[in-house]
Write an enzyme that holds these catalytic residues in place. Structure first.
Site, PDB file in Angstrom:
ATOM      1  N   ASP A  67       0.815  -1.217   0.000  1.00  0.00           N
ATOM      2  CA  ASP A  67       0.000   0.000   0.000  1.00  0.00           C
ATOM      3  C   ASP A  67       0.846   1.263   0.000  1.00  0.00           C
ATOM      4  O   ASP A  67       0.312   2.366  -0.138  1.00  0.00           O
ATOM      5  CB  ASP A  67      -0.978   0.005   1.184  1.00  0.00           C
ATOM      6  CG  ASP A  67      -0.311  -0.223   2.528  1.00  0.00           C
ATOM      7  OD1 ASP A  67       0.649  -1.024   2.597  1.00  0.00           O
ATOM      8  OD2 ASP A  67      -0.761   0.372   3.527  1.00  0.00           O
ATOM      9  N   HIS A  68       2.159   1.110   0.128  1.00  0.00           N
ATOM     10  CA  HIS A  68       3.059   2.258   0.113  1.00  0.00           C
ATOM     11  C   HIS A  68       3.957   2.314  -1.124  1.00  0.00           C
ATOM     12  O   HIS A  68       4.741   3.249  -1.254  1.00  0.00           O
ATOM     13  CB  HIS A  68       3.935   2.250   1.368  1.00  0.00           C
ATOM     14  CG  HIS A  68       3.151   2.404   2.630  1.00  0.00           C
ATOM     15  ND1 HIS A  68       3.012   3.599   3.295  1.00  0.00           N
ATOM     16  CD2 HIS A  68       2.424   1.496   3.337  1.00  0.00           C
ATOM     17  CE1 HIS A  68       2.250   3.426   4.368  1.00  0.00           C
ATOM     18  NE2 HIS A  68       1.886   2.151   4.410  1.00  0.00           N
ATOM     19  N   ASP A 208       3.915   3.833   8.796  1.00  0.00           N
ATOM     20  CA  ASP A 208       3.756   2.640   9.612  1.00  0.00           C
ATOM     21  C   ASP A 208       4.845   2.455  10.673  1.00  0.00           C
ATOM     22  O   ASP A 208       5.997   2.157  10.371  1.00  0.00           O
ATOM     23  CB  ASP A 208       3.742   1.418   8.699  1.00  0.00           C
ATOM     24  CG  ASP A 208       2.625   1.483   7.672  1.00  0.00           C
ATOM     25  OD1 ASP A 208       2.108   2.588   7.423  1.00  0.00           O
ATOM     26  OD2 ASP A 208       2.269   0.431   7.111  1.00  0.00           O
TER      27      ASP A 208
END
Length: 304
Positions: A67-68, A208
Site C-alpha cells: 500500500d506504500h 507505519d
C-alpha cells in the site's frame, strides 16, 4: 511567491475503499515535488488532482509494503511516457533494493526518464537542495521502514523600519544581504542590525510504526506533520500488534513536539466515520488538525 503545500492523493491503509485510494502524498516545496509512498492508483490520482508527472522531482518510500509502493511502476513509466527532462531521485530503504528493482522494471517499457536511486541505509541526511535538507530516521515497523523530515535552513528577515532609520533602500538592500555589511556615508551597518531571525520551515512524514524515539525526533518543531493514524485508541492492542499508531498517539506526539498543523491519514477500512479521528485527536492536541481526505490540498502554515 513560493508554493508549499501537500497534495493528498490517497489516505487508505492496507485496503483501499470506495472513497479512499491507497497512499500517496505529493509535497510541493518551491520548485521541488516530493512524492511520498505512492500506492496503487497513484498515477490516476495525480491526474484527478491536476498534477503533472513533471512536478515530481523525488520519490520517497518509507517501506516496501504494497500500500506504500505498488504505484511506483506506473509513476516511473509515466515519467518516461511524458518525457520528463529533469532527473528524479528515488529514496527507499536500502534493504529493499531488490523490491525497488522489481517495481521499476515490472513490465516492459521504453525507459527514457533519468531516475536515480539513492537508497537510505541509516539515520541522517539523505539529500540537500539550496536551502533545505531531507533527513531520514528508522521507525519501528515489521520490516525496515524510515520516516522523512524536510528542514529549511534558518535565515533572517529584513526589518523595514531599521533599514529606514539607516537610510538604506533600493539596490543597497540587496548589497547588504549579499555582503552582510554595508558602508554608507562613513557608517557601517551589519545585516544583524537591520534584520531579525527567520526560522526555516519544517515538514515530517511518518508512516507505519509503533511509537518510538524516531517518531518524536522527526516531528520535533515541524510546521506540518503527516502521520499515520491507522487505528483509534479503542483498538490500541491491534495497533501495537501490527506496528501502527492510533489517532490519540499521533496527537500526543504533535502536542509534545510543538507541531503547528497535524495531518492524520492511513486509516483502517474498519472505520467509516472520519469524525471519530478528529474527536480523538482533539482531546490530546489543541492545534490545527486535518483528517485527510483524498485529493485535498493542505498548505504548509505561513512562517512564524
Amino acid at each position: 511567491m513560493s508554493q508549499r503545500e501537500l497534495v493528498v492523493l490517497g489516505t487508505a491503509s492496507q485496503a483501499p475503499t470506495r472513497t479512499r485510494n491507497h497512499n500517496g502524498y505529493l509535497l510541493r516545496w518551491d520548485g521541488e515535488g516530493f512524492l511520498f509512498d505512492p500506492g496503487e492508483g497513484t498515477q490516476r490520482q495525480l491526474t484527478y488532482a491536476g498534477v503533472a508527472s513533471s512536478a515530481i522531482t523525488r520519490v520517497c518510500l518509507t517501506h516496501f509494503h504494497g500500500d506504500h509502493c505498488l504505484g511506483v511502476p506506473g509513476v516511473l513509466q509515466r515519467l518516461s511516457k511524458d518525457k520528463v527532462e529533469h532527473p528524479v531521485t528515488a529514496h527507499y530503504p536500502a534493504s529493499g533494493a531488490e523490491y525497488f528493482a522489481r517495481l521499476r522494471y515490472s513490465t516492459a517499457y521504453h525507459e527514457t526518464a533519468d531516475v536515480r536511486e539513492e537508497p537510505v541505509a541509516g539515520d541522517g541526511p539523505v539529500a540537500a537542495g539550496g536551502t533545505w535538507t531531507l533527513e531520514a530516521r528508522a521507525l519501528d515497523h515489521r520490516i525496515d521502514a524510515f520516516g522523512y523530515r524536510l528542514v529549511e535552513a534558518d535565515g533572517r528577515r529584513m526589518v523595514p523600519e531599521r533599514l529606514a532609520e539607516r537610510g538604506i533602500a533600493g539596490p543597497a538592500v540587496g548589497e547588504l544581504q549579499h555582503a552582510g555589511r554595508l558602508t554608507t556615508d562613513g557608517r557601517t551597518t551589519t545585516i544583524d542590525e537591520v534584520s531579525e531571525p527567520r526560522p526555516g520551515q519544517r515538514f515530517a512524514f511518518v508512516m507505519d510504526t509503533r511509537l518510538c524515539d524516531a517518531v518524536y525526533a522527526l516531528a520535533d518543531g515541524v510546521d506540518l506533520l503527516v502521520i499515520e493514524a491507522t487505528y483509534l485508541d479503542a483498538d490500541s492492542d491491534l495497533a501495537d500488534t501490527y506496528a501502527h499508531l492510533t489517532a490519540a498517539q499521533a496527537a500526543r506526539v504533535a502536542a509534545a513536539c510543538g507541531v503547528r498543523r497535524l495531518v492524520l491519514t492511513h486509516f483502517s477500512a474498519r472505520y467509516t466515520d472520519p469524525a471519530l479521528f478528529l474527536d480523538e485527536a482533539a482531546r490530546h492536541f489543541d492545534g490545527d488538525i486535518v483528517v485527510a481526505e483524498d485529493l485535498v490540498r493542505v498548505p504548509v502554515p505561513a512562517r512564524r
